[in-house]
Enzyme design. Structure first.
Site, PDB file in Angstrom:
ATOM      1  N   GLU A 175      48.902  -5.563 -14.304  1.00 49.13           N
ATOM      2  CA  GLU A 175      49.506  -4.235 -14.472  1.00 49.13           C
ATOM      3  C   GLU A 175      50.759  -4.337 -15.339  1.00 49.13           C
ATOM      4  O   GLU A 175      51.891  -4.150 -14.884  1.00 49.13           O
ATOM      5  CB  GLU A 175      49.828  -3.628 -13.113  1.00 49.13           C
ATOM      6  CG  GLU A 175      48.574  -3.382 -12.296  1.00 49.13           C
ATOM      7  CD  GLU A 175      48.836  -2.574 -11.034  1.00 49.13           C
ATOM      8  OE1 GLU A 175      49.979  -2.579 -10.557  1.00 49.13           O
ATOM      9  OE2 GLU A 175      47.898  -1.947 -10.525  1.00 49.13           O
ATOM     10  N   GLU A 227      40.950  -2.994  -8.966  1.00 48.19           N
ATOM     11  CA  GLU A 227      41.493  -2.884  -7.610  1.00 48.19           C
ATOM     12  C   GLU A 227      41.190  -1.480  -7.108  1.00 48.19           C
ATOM     13  O   GLU A 227      41.390  -0.514  -7.851  1.00 48.19           O
ATOM     14  CB  GLU A 227      43.017  -3.069  -7.607  1.00 48.19           C
ATOM     15  CG  GLU A 227      43.479  -4.384  -8.206  1.00 48.19           C
ATOM     16  CD  GLU A 227      45.004  -4.540  -8.187  1.00 48.19           C
ATOM     17  OE1 GLU A 227      45.695  -3.735  -7.533  1.00 48.19           O
ATOM     18  OE2 GLU A 227      45.495  -5.469  -8.846  1.00 48.19           O
TER      19      GLU A 227
HETATM   20  C1  GAL Z   1      48.637  -2.893  -7.506  1.00 47.39           C
HETATM   21  C2  GAL Z   1      48.926  -4.346  -7.827  1.00 47.39           C
HETATM   22  C3  GAL Z   1      48.525  -5.265  -6.689  1.00 47.39           C
HETATM   23  C4  GAL Z   1      49.033  -4.729  -5.384  1.00 47.39           C
HETATM   24  C5  GAL Z   1      48.516  -3.336  -5.197  1.00 47.39           C
HETATM   25  C6  GAL Z   1      48.913  -2.701  -3.900  1.00 47.39           C
HETATM   26  O1  GAL Z   1      49.365  -2.021  -8.276  1.00 47.39           O
HETATM   27  O2  GAL Z   1      48.253  -4.755  -8.982  1.00 47.39           O
HETATM   28  O3  GAL Z   1      49.041  -6.544  -6.909  1.00 47.39           O
HETATM   29  O4  GAL Z   1      50.416  -4.747  -5.381  1.00 47.39           O
HETATM   30  O5  GAL Z   1      49.009  -2.523  -6.232  1.00 47.39           O
HETATM   31  O6  GAL Z   1      48.414  -1.418  -3.790  1.00 47.39           O
END
Ligand code: GAL
Length: 674
Positions: free
Chosen positions: A162, A336
């Site tokens: 990110e 994710e």
């Molecule tokens: C994302 C990030 C992850 C984790 C996640 C939690 O933005 O890439 O590492 O922090 O959020 O929701």
């Protein structure tokens, strides 16, 4: 590595990727090694194929300067591969370790709002202008790429993590200032040109040479807008240089592996997203519909927000999906996806039962090839201990488990036409430079570039239409309706393309109004757009959002809110809608419409419905909170409502999943009649 099976489902040569897969983000370094094999076995049983690892593991890979430890990582990869999983390896550059910061303190970025150096102790604590960090980040990337580039279990790479998250694109450091001066020299060539382009004669801001130029931060009142725009362009270029070098290194050592990056919402990167995506094989997006909705809709009244508190707004997730597909013009991945409450929004509700499945299907419908869940098991320690995982920290199955099982089973039974593209006839033109202009010069506290863009998007989606996000440089030939909610800076090439396109164009307020250096268009707004719609904006006013006035369209009353431009019309311009005082609010000339005000969703739906029909696009007024998408020969329908609703089109095809009477938070997939 004898027992590693070769799964490389992706090769750069034939672009054969397995479609519609599931995966997960895993942190072997957080768990005893004795758990890994069972974790891997359960991942496979859950139908997961991909595992992303390593993005925060720098301190475990290189615990101190030059002291590497790869054996644990080798074993982790072997264990995952032995279970039949494919690994996505990450460069760990989002978390420079303490020894590195102590060795090179200039790595830490400087907060542009306070001038204070940001501290070690979380993540993304690096300055894109730090030459030391650039070198060290590329070094560790190369070390990893050399070691694992051709590993048979590793199918692809994720760069960093990110990349712009936590407002990390900008830094107020000395290194940034020095690099900015060089950047200005190269863009403007002479200080005289810079002075003229920026208009520095205003408030005696003139410069004698480039060495006098500071960053436009910490000024007593607002900094010079052109200076701010230049700084944003520069900062974006810094990120691109960093990212592109990393991609180059990975590609050198990891042939036939994909390289991707996990994006945050495009509106938050402060980077030219099209350029950031350019050298990747595909874009990945991190999908947190509840966390993101909580931030995006923070100002909405409770009665509007609450119905979507546990689902996210029906258009929010897809808004990001369509941008992810748009910036690369390709299918994308969800790297994710939240499986339960997150820990980082203002408030962190749990998803309604069924939503993890719904979001997953929705991503596939909008062009995803893979959905990975974040994370495998909830961490009992550190910053994200309140963030749900697929499993709980005691290793029991979390709330999303059953929904992922359902996804596994449904993916097996629903047949897909591989690689079917999302075919849109409607596009939204979007771009970071124009976002910057409206952020730098808001003119009204309540003007929001994103809310304006989102309102156009949402209106189109409520008409059952698929939308592509495109840039001004894109090919317009496939579209019949092209919306530009906010496009202050346009260029001659764009105007020529508009003239030759078959589409009807709709421009929102402030479009065309600025030069490339953020000055007023010399011929008055909408500047160069006057070649498409011969009008002049002779004044602009902004008013409180709770003081809206009427907008009259086809004898019906809607709202004019917040932003209102006064239009002087020339010959052959038709008036489509009027303000309360009977002055023109929306005008049209040939295939171009200009909306001079911000307005309400109902009006946008009405206008876009009329224009779509005129352009031969079939629309459908879907029930509230129902959305549909066509991809290939399938139609996907989503019921975001907490009650049953019926899909209103009959005899469209056969249901592969679900049925016309949709339960709350349910999904239906229809194979269209040929
Ligand atoms: C994302 C990030 C992850 C984790 C996640 C939690 O933005 O890439 O590492 O922090 O959020 O929701």
């Amino acid at each position: 590595m004898n027992n590693i099976q070769i799964f490389s489902s992706y090769t750069d040569n034939n672009k054969q990727r397995v479609k519609k897969m599931l995966g997960v983000c895993y942190y072997p370094e957080h768990w005893p090694e004795s758990m890994w094999a069972q974790d891997a076995k359960e991942m496979r049983e859950l139908g997961l194929r991909y595992v992303r690892i390593g993005e925060f593991a720098w301190s475990r890979i290189e615990f101190s300067d030059g002291v590497y430890s790869f054996e644990w990582l080798d074993r982790a990869i072997e264990t995952l591969a032995a279970a039949g999983l494919e690994v996505i390896m990450c460069t760990p550059t989002a978390t420079p370790p303490k020894w590195l910061i102590d060795k090179y303190p200039d790595i830490l970025p400087v907060d542009i709002n306070t001038g204070v150096t940001r501290a070690f102790g979380s993540r993304r604590h690096y300055d894109f202008s730090s030459k030391n960090f650039f070198r060290e980040a590329m070094r560790i990337s190369e070390v990893l790429a050399k070691r694992y580039g051709e590993h048979p279990a590793i199918c692809g790479w994720q760069t960093d993590n990110e990349i712009a998250c936590h407002d990390s694109t900008h830094s107020g450091s000395v290194a940034a200032k020095e690099a900015f001066r060089e950047w200005c020299k190269s863009r403007y060539q002479t200080i005289e040109k810079l002075n003229t382009d920026w208009g520095t004669v205003f408030w005696s801001m003139e410069y004698e040479n480039f060495e006098q130029i500071d960053l436009p931060i910490l000024t007593l009142t607002e900094a010079q807008p052109a200076h701010q725009l230049a700084y944003r362009r520069f900062s974006s270029d810094q990120v691109l240089a960093f990212h592109n070098k990393m991609i180059e290194i990975i590609r050198q050592h990891a042939p036939n592996r994909f390289v991707t990056h996990n994006f945050i919402p495009m509106m938050d990167t402060q980077v030219d997203n099209y350029a950031l995506a350019e050298n990747l094989d595909f874009v990945s997006y991190d999908n947190y519909p509840l966390g993101r909705s909580d931030l995006f809709f923070a100002n909405r009244p409770a009665e509007e927000f609450k119905p979507y508190m546990r689902t996210g707004h029906p258009d929010y997730a897809s808004y990001d999906f369509d941008q992810s597909r748009g910036i690369s013009k390709k299918n994308f991945w969800i790297m994710e996806q939240q499986p339960g409450p997150v820990n980082w929004a203002h408030h962190n509700p749990r998803p309604e039962k069924g939503m993890v499945r719904l979001w997953s299907w929705q991503a596939f419908a909008h062009g995803a090839d893979c959905v990975c869940y974040f994370r495998w098991r909830q961490a009992p320690f550190a910053q994200e201990q309140m963030h749900a995982g697929v499993k709980r920290n005691d290793n029991s199955k979390g709330a999303a488990w059953a929904e992922i099982e359902q996804m596994r089973d449904e993916l097996k039974t629903v047949a897909f036409s591989a690689d079917a593209p999302v075919q849109a006839k409607v596009a939204i033109i979007s771009g970071t430079t124009n976002q910057w202009v409206s952020e730098i010069e808001r003119q009204a506290d309540s003007y929001s570039h994103h809310e304006t863009e989102f309102s156009y998007y949402s209106a189109i989606r409520q008409l059952g239409l698929v939308v592509d996000f495109i840039s001004m440089d894109s090919d317009f030939s496939q579209y019949d309706l092209i919306l530009a909610p906010c496009l202050p800076i346009v260029n001659d090439a764009f105007i020529e393309k508009c003239k030759n396109a078959k589409a009807h164009f709709v421009f929102g307020p402030r479009s065309g109004g600025k030069t490339d250096e953020l000055s007023l268009a010399p011929n008055l707004p909408p500047g160069k757009l006057q070649a498409l719609v011969p009008i002049q904006i002779i004044s602009t006013e902004t008013i409180r959002p709770d003081c809206s006035e009427t907008l009259i369209y086809k004898g019906k009353t809607f709202e004019s809110r917040c932003w209102r431009e006064e239009i002087q019309i020339n010959e052959n311009v038709n008036i489509s809608a009027l303000y309360h005082d009977e002055n023109p609010a929306i005008v049209r000339h040939g295939n171009t419409s200009y909306i001079a005000t911000l307005t309400c969703d109902n009006f946008l739906i009405e206008l876009f419905d009329d224009l779509a029909n005129e352009m031969g696009i079939t629309t459908i007024r879907l029930p509230k909170d129902m959305r549909m998408v066509h991809r290939g020969d399938m139609t996907y329908v989503f019921n975001y409502a907490g009650h049953a609703q019926t899909f209103p089109i009959e005899n469209v095809g056969s249901f592969l999943l679900g049925q016309a009477n949709m339960a709350p938070y349910d999904v239906a997939i229809i194979k269209l009649n040929s």
